[in-house]
Design a protein around this motif. Structure first.
Motif, PDB file in Angstrom:
ATOM      1  N   ARG A   1      -0.674  -2.976  -5.220  1.00 34.26           N
ATOM      2  CA  ARG A   1      -0.699  -2.351  -6.335  1.00 34.26           C
ATOM      3  C   ARG A   1      -1.744  -1.083  -6.143  1.00 34.26           C
ATOM      4  NH1 ARG A   1      -5.859  -2.970  -9.139  1.00 34.26           N
ATOM      5  NH2 ARG A   1      -4.884  -2.722 -10.967  1.00 34.26           N
ATOM      6  N   LEU A   2      -2.209  -0.895  -5.409  1.00 31.59           N
ATOM      7  CA  LEU A   2      -2.932   0.504  -4.948  1.00 31.59           C
ATOM      8  C   LEU A   2      -2.116   1.590  -4.615  1.00 31.59           C
ATOM      9  CD1 LEU A   2      -6.506  -0.495  -4.052  1.00 31.59           C
ATOM     10  CD2 LEU A   2      -5.621   0.109  -6.207  1.00 31.59           C
ATOM     11  N   ILE A   3      -0.949   1.225  -4.004  1.00 29.29           N
ATOM     12  CA  ILE A   3       0.057   2.175  -3.359  1.00 29.29           C
ATOM     13  C   ILE A   3       0.373   3.078  -4.320  1.00 29.29           C
ATOM     14  CG2 ILE A   3       2.258   2.508  -2.087  1.00 29.29           C
ATOM     15  CD1 ILE A   3       1.713  -0.218  -0.764  1.00 29.29           C
ATOM     16  N   GLY A   4       0.395   4.466  -4.183  1.00 24.65           N
ATOM     17  CA  GLY A   4       0.594   5.484  -4.888  1.00 24.65           C
ATOM     18  C   GLY A   4      -0.626   5.919  -5.872  1.00 24.65           C
ATOM     19  N   TRP A   5      -1.629   5.453  -5.752  1.00 22.29           N
ATOM     20  CA  TRP A   5      -2.673   5.747  -6.476  1.00 22.29           C
ATOM     21  C   TRP A   5      -3.446   7.246  -6.070  1.00 22.29           C
ATOM     22  CZ3 TRP A   5      -8.150   6.357  -5.249  1.00 22.29           C
ATOM     23  CH2 TRP A   5      -9.086   6.551  -6.506  1.00 22.29           C
ATOM     24  N   ASP A   6      -3.452   8.112  -6.935  1.00 21.41           N
ATOM     25  CA  ASP A   6      -3.840   9.485  -6.664  1.00 21.41           C
ATOM     26  C   ASP A   6      -5.265   9.862  -6.411  1.00 21.41           C
ATOM     27  OD1 ASP A   6      -2.824  12.541  -8.080  1.00 21.41           O
ATOM     28  OD2 ASP A   6      -3.922  12.015  -6.279  1.00 21.41           O
ATOM     29  N   VAL A   7      -5.815   9.890  -5.176  1.00 22.00           N
ATOM     30  CA  VAL A   7      -7.097   9.984  -5.100  1.00 22.00           C
ATOM     31  C   VAL A   7      -7.877  11.273  -5.776  1.00 22.00           C
ATOM     32  CG1 VAL A   7      -9.023  10.219  -3.143  1.00 22.00           C
ATOM     33  CG2 VAL A   7      -6.886   8.942  -2.718  1.00 22.00           C
ATOM     34  N   ALA A   8      -6.834  12.159  -6.246  1.00 25.91           N
ATOM     35  CA  ALA A   8      -7.378  13.426  -6.680  1.00 25.91           C
ATOM     36  C   ALA A   8      -7.893  13.294  -8.262  1.00 25.91           C
ATOM     37  CB  ALA A   8      -6.170  14.473  -6.929  1.00 25.91           C
ATOM     38  N   SER A   9      -7.370  11.971  -8.754  1.00 23.10           N
ATOM     39  CA  SER A   9      -8.039  11.716 -10.072  1.00 23.10           C
ATOM     40  C   SER A   9      -9.393  11.101  -9.850  1.00 23.10           C
ATOM     41  CB  SER A   9      -6.779  10.510 -10.774  1.00 23.10           C
ATOM     42  OG  SER A   9      -7.186   9.215  -9.933  1.00 23.10           O
ATOM     43  N   ASP A  10      -9.978  11.050  -8.860  1.00 21.74           N
ATOM     44  CA  ASP A  10     -11.439  10.776  -8.793  1.00 21.74           C
ATOM     45  C   ASP A  10     -12.353  11.867  -8.184  1.00 21.74           C
ATOM     46  OD1 ASP A  10     -13.191   7.630  -8.161  1.00 21.74           O
ATOM     47  OD2 ASP A  10     -14.071   9.585  -8.260  1.00 21.74           O
ATOM     48  N   PRO A  11     -12.909  12.687  -8.850  1.00 17.99           N
ATOM     49  CA  PRO A  11     -13.500  13.893  -8.198  1.00 17.99           C
ATOM     50  C   PRO A  11     -14.374  13.489  -6.847  1.00 17.99           C
ATOM     51  CG  PRO A  11     -13.439  13.900 -10.736  1.00 17.99           C
ATOM     52  CD  PRO A  11     -13.260  12.557 -10.294  1.00 17.99           C
ATOM     53  N   MET A  12     -15.358  12.383  -7.132  1.00 17.21           N
ATOM     54  CA  MET A  12     -15.969  11.884  -6.327  1.00 17.21           C
ATOM     55  C   MET A  12     -15.510  11.736  -4.676  1.00 17.21           C
ATOM     56  SD  MET A  12     -18.976   9.062  -6.125  1.00 17.21           S
ATOM     57  CE  MET A  12     -17.829   7.765  -6.166  1.00 17.21           C
ATOM     58  N   ARG A  13     -14.235  10.942  -4.909  1.00 19.85           N
ATOM     59  CA  ARG A  13     -13.699  10.439  -3.736  1.00 19.85           C
ATOM     60  C   ARG A  13     -12.930  11.694  -3.087  1.00 19.85           C
ATOM     61  NH1 ARG A  13     -14.316   5.772  -6.428  1.00 19.85           N
ATOM     62  NH2 ARG A  13     -14.301   3.964  -5.059  1.00 19.85           N
TER      63      ARG A  13
END
Length: 934
Positions: A172-184
């Motif tokens: 379910r996490l495939i495709g999750w945009d890391v750019a949406s979490d500033p810390m990560r």
């Protein structure tokens, strides 16, 4: 004046005498007490030192194992990064195979991920590619307000989790945009900007039954061999990131297999974080806890030991508690901005196990000895003889101790001498070592051996000493040297062997293998580097690869030649039936028959096909050659008019023909075909543009090195060669195109029209020559044909048969026709009957011999095929000659005459019939065979 009491003097004297008599006893008692106190303090100090030494030893063992484990995590992530760094198209299956292997071999890994850098313009293509790669609903996502995944907002750049392993629990996490979490995203950019492995702060893996602290290890992947000197250049050439999710507890415990925690409390905190995120791991060191099989930690997932020891921060002691007593703090540099602290303290059980009763025993024994000594000295005055005996005994013991001391001094002298000899041997070994050895300290060379002087081209050691190692290393390897130096100095582990280039003092570059290892002496830490010159080995490897390519090219050409010859032979058999049947049909029809024109067209088409077969035979190097002494310049001059008509009007033809060339032995027709093909190809390379073609001839001395860069070079020796060179100003060719231009029917223009350069290669092979091709895109091409200079006056070879008028000739008698192809046998029989002969047919050599043996004199001639199963034409010919030496045998073959009759030279062959043939050709060969002398 009153008198002194008579006893007062004696009493005072008695007291003084008693005091003097007891003074040694009191002095001895007081000294014993003092010495006992000192001994007790010394024993207590030694005991504390033993505890501290053992505590430090265990801590160092734990830290060494932990540091090695942390290094292995970074190395496996770098190995995964190299998968993307050296391949531009890594599939999900390839990533999964590599990632699963790394996870199975490294416990503590929760997941491995690939996060590409995707500009907004490439987002639709990425999402479409993911959906086509077995992910039906693949899209870029982010977490909404209720922690549900929703479509990611448009951004200038996206960083989706594109590949994840294991995929089932993370699908379910495939495709999750890391750019949406500033810390990560900040953790990712830290790895990009520093070009180092980046480590996140504490992350709890919520899906596990007993959540534990985990971290994300990040390595940036850059495109190709790009320039990455500034942060801007790194971000512009960023390809993506490889991420590893590591469970801290599993990793720590697995690293300590064989180094159990017994006796030590271990607390790991993130010194770069605050609050609960600071806590990473805690393990109490009591030995009364249940024993755990640490080998279970090898399997993925949290081990039993981890579930018992990786306590929550509310259960673990605080840093302040651990720092309050005996403790030790070790720092672990995880990344550019991340630092871990490992805090160790001994447990009460550990301290109790190392404490002993020896100090108390020394105290009791000292006091007891002092009391006894005092009592003994009190009686010493009364036992002077015993004192003297004791003194003698002690004197003897002292002499014995002195003797033992002298012996020990001699032994130590011998040991010092042996140590000096060992040092001399070690220095000799270093000096005679064939590998160059350099020792550097504080970025300066402080020692070199004799081999280093030769490797770096120095006349004396002073030329190398106090130099910076960077001055001796090629600039292209400065970054790699910096990274290896950090690994050796900061981590204290040897750097693996790597290849690099060094710069000698004379400026020459040399390829070397380098190994580096840490070294410590009285002056501090240093680095020992071993350099091995591998220039000759690399040259040998390059030569071996070049020879392998040559062998592969030769094998390719040989296999294609065999195929072309075989196809031409079989095709000639088919054409034989077509041509002969067409000829017979024309003879049977009236001259004014409307079918005559169609039959003529059949013959024409068949003859054109036969010409194609000849080209295929030329490519295979088995074409028919009419060899004679030729002046190559004269051949080009004779072909000049035809060449000018064959090229574009916009192309100028320039000649540079040497006069007085030595002769070459060659077939003029085939050489003209080579010239024509090369000039036409040059004209087509220029196309509709204006340009020039230069044709030149000359003579040269070809060395083995020069021939190594030509085609067919393994077949010819070095020596004098006459060459023909065709140079054009056309579009040029790439290396890939050059490797294919001699393949049959290959073309860069449109559908292949013939053998073209493949036939040229066959003709060159047949003349024992070589070809050199050079080209550059947009700069034109050059073809150079080399032909060996004739050793002596060449022989003119011409057909030996006289002109015979054969139009009305007819034969008689029985002719044995031997061929394994039934159509050829039938058409040959029909043609022979038309010529007046009575044919007898045999399908192979065995059947032919059986028929011939019955009545050898019955046959006037034998028409024999060259290639047949069981007994071929050569074997059948020899058997026929044994039965009847004077039998006239006409050989048939789809191969050219020169190739076919080589094995029959001087054996009485009556003639040769080239397939395909027509009736009038068969008539000529039969008449020539029967009217000549046997």
């Amino acid at each position: 004046m009153s008198a002194r009491p008579p006893d007062s003097g004696r009493g005072r004297s008695s007291v003084e005498s008693s005091f003097r008599a007891h003074l040694p006893a009191w002095i001895a008692g007081l000294g014993g007490i003092v010495l006992t106190a000192l001994l007790f303090a010394n024993q207590r100090q030694q005991q504390e030192q033993r505890i501290r030494t053992e505590f430090d030893r265990r801590v160092e063992n734990h830290m060494r194992a932990l540091q090695n484990r942390i290094n292995s995590h970074g190395e496996l992530l770098l190995a995964l990064r190299n998968l993307f760094r050296y391949s531009t198209d890594v599939s999900r299956e390839q990533f999964g195979e590599v990632a699963r292997d790394l996870i199975n071999r490294n416990p503590g890994i929760q997941a491995l991920k690939w996060v590409p850098r995707v500009p907004a313009s490439e987002r639709p293509a990425y999402e479409a590619a993911g959906r086509s790669d077995s992910l039906t609903n693949y899209q870029f996502t982010e977490f909404g307000l209720n922690r549900q995944l929703i479509a990611a907002q448009p951004r200038r750049e996206h960083y989706p989790l594109h590949y994840i392993e294991p995929i089932q629990e993370n699908r379910r996490l495939i495709g999750w945009d890391v750019a949406s979490d500033p810390m990560r995203l900040g953790w990712l950019m830290e790895s990009c900007d520093t070009m180092e492995v980046s480590v996140s702060e504490r992350i709890t893996l919520s899906k596990e039954t007993n959540p534990q602290a985990s971290v994300t290890v990040i390595a940036a992947v850059f495109r190709g061999e790009t320039k990455l000197e500034t942060v801007q250049e790194r971000r512009e050439n960023l390809q993506g990131f490889v991420l590893g999710m590591f469970r801290v507890g599993d990793g720590v415990e697995f690293s300590l297999l064989g180094n159990p925690f017994g006796g030590l409390d271990v607390l790991v905190v993130d010194n770069s974080s605050a609050g609960t995120n600071r806590f990473l791991y805690y393990h109490p060191g009591e030995t009364n806890r249940p024993q755990v099989n640490l080998a279970a930690a090898v399997q993925p997932g949290p081990s039993t030991a981890l579930l018992q020891t990786n306590l929550a921060p509310t259960v673990a002691p605080t840093e302040t508690e651990i720092r309050s007593g005996m403790h030790r703090i070790e720092k672990v540099a995880m990344s550019h901005h991340r630092e871990w602290l490992c805090l160790f303290r001994p447990t009460s059980e550990f301290l109790a196990s190392l404490k002993s009763q020896q100090p108390m025993f020394a105290l009791v024994a000292g006091f007891s000895f002092s009391a006894l000594l005092t009592a003994y000295l009190l009686a010493a005055g009364r036992r002077s003889q015993q004192v003297e005996a004791v003194v003698k005994e002690r004197t003897a013991a002292l002499e014995k101790a002195n003797t033992r001391l002298e012996r020990e001094m001699r032994e130590r002298g011998q040991m010092a001498l042996a140590l000096l000899e060992s040092e001399q041997h070690l220095r000799t070994l270093i000096e005679v070592c064939p590998d160059a050895i350099l020792v550097s300290r504080n970025s300066q060379v402080v020692f070199v051996n004799e081999a280093a002087l030769h490797l770096f081209g120095a006349d004396s050691r002073d030329q190398l000493l106090r130099k910076s190692p960077y001055d001796l290393v090629h600039p292209d390897y400065h970054d790699a040297v910096t990274e290896r130096r950090w690994q050796v100095v900061e981590l204290g582990v040897p750097a693996p062997v790597m290849e690099q280039k060094i710069i000698r003092l004379d400026g020459r570059t040399v390829d070397v293998e380098v190994a580096a290892t840490p070294f410590k002496d009285r002056e501090g830490s240093a680095i020992v580097g071993l350099f091995r010159d591998i220039t000759e080995r690399k040259l040998a490897e390059q030569e071996r690869q070049r020879l392998n390519r040559k062998l592969q090219e030769a094998a390719k050409l040989e296999s294609l030649g065999v195929m072309a010859g075989g196809v031409a032979h079989d095709f000639n058999n088919l054409l034989t039936g077509i041509l002969c049947h067409a000829s017979l049909a024309k003879l049977d029809l009236p001259a004014d028959s409307p079918l005559q024109e169609g039959l003529t067209e059949i013959e024409t088409a068949s003859l054109r096909a036969a010409e194609l077969c000849k080209q295929m035979l030329a490519y295979s190097g088995k074409g028919q050659l009419l060899v004679q002494a030729l002046d190559l310049s004269a051949v080009v001059q004779d072909s000049l008019n035809l060449l000018r008509l064959s090229i574009s009007k916009k192309v100028s033809l320039e000649l540079s023909l040497a006069s007085g060339l030595p002769p070459v032995e060659a077939d003029a027709t085939q050489i003209r075909q080579v010239i024509m093909n090369l000039v036409i190809n040059a004209s087509e390379a220029i196309g509709e543009n204006t340009g020039a073609i230069r044709v030149s001839t000359s003579v040269m001395r070809a060395s083995r090195e020069y021939l190594a860069g030509t085609i067919l070079s393994p077949e010819i020796p070095e020596g004098d060669y006459v060459f023909l060179e065709v140079v054009d100003t056309g579009c040029g060719m790439s290396a890939e195109t050059i490797s294919k231009i001699f393949d049959p029917f290959f073309t860069t223009k449109f559908t292949g029209r013939g053998l073209g350069l493949a036939a040229v290669l066959g003709i060159v092979r047949g003349h024992s020559g070589a070809l050199q091709v050079t080209s550059q895109l947009g700069r034109g091409s050059a073809f150079r044909l080399l032909l060996p200079v004739a050793a002596a006056t060449a022989l003119n070879r011409a057909p030996s048969e006289a002109e015979i008028h054969l139009c009305e000739w007819r034969g008689s008698g029985t002719v044995l026709v031997v061929d394994d192809e039934e159509p050829v046998r039938r058409v040959a029989a029909q043609s022979l009957r038309r010529l007046g002969f009575d044919p007898v047919l045999a399908k192979d050599g065995r059947e032919a011999l059986q028929i011939f043996q019955r009545d050898p004199d019955h046959f006037v001639a034998v028409l024999l095929d060259l290639t047949m199963p069981q007994l071929d034409g050569s074997q059948t010919f020899q058997a026929l000659k044994l039965i009847r030496p004077g039998v006239r045998v006409v050989l048939m073959s789809g191969f050219d005459q020169q190739e076919a009759i080589t094995r029959f030279a001087g054996k009485g062959l009556a003639g040769f019939l080239q397939k395909p043939f027509q009736v009038h050709t068969l008539r000529e060969r039969m008449q020539a065979a029967l009217v000549s002398d046997p």
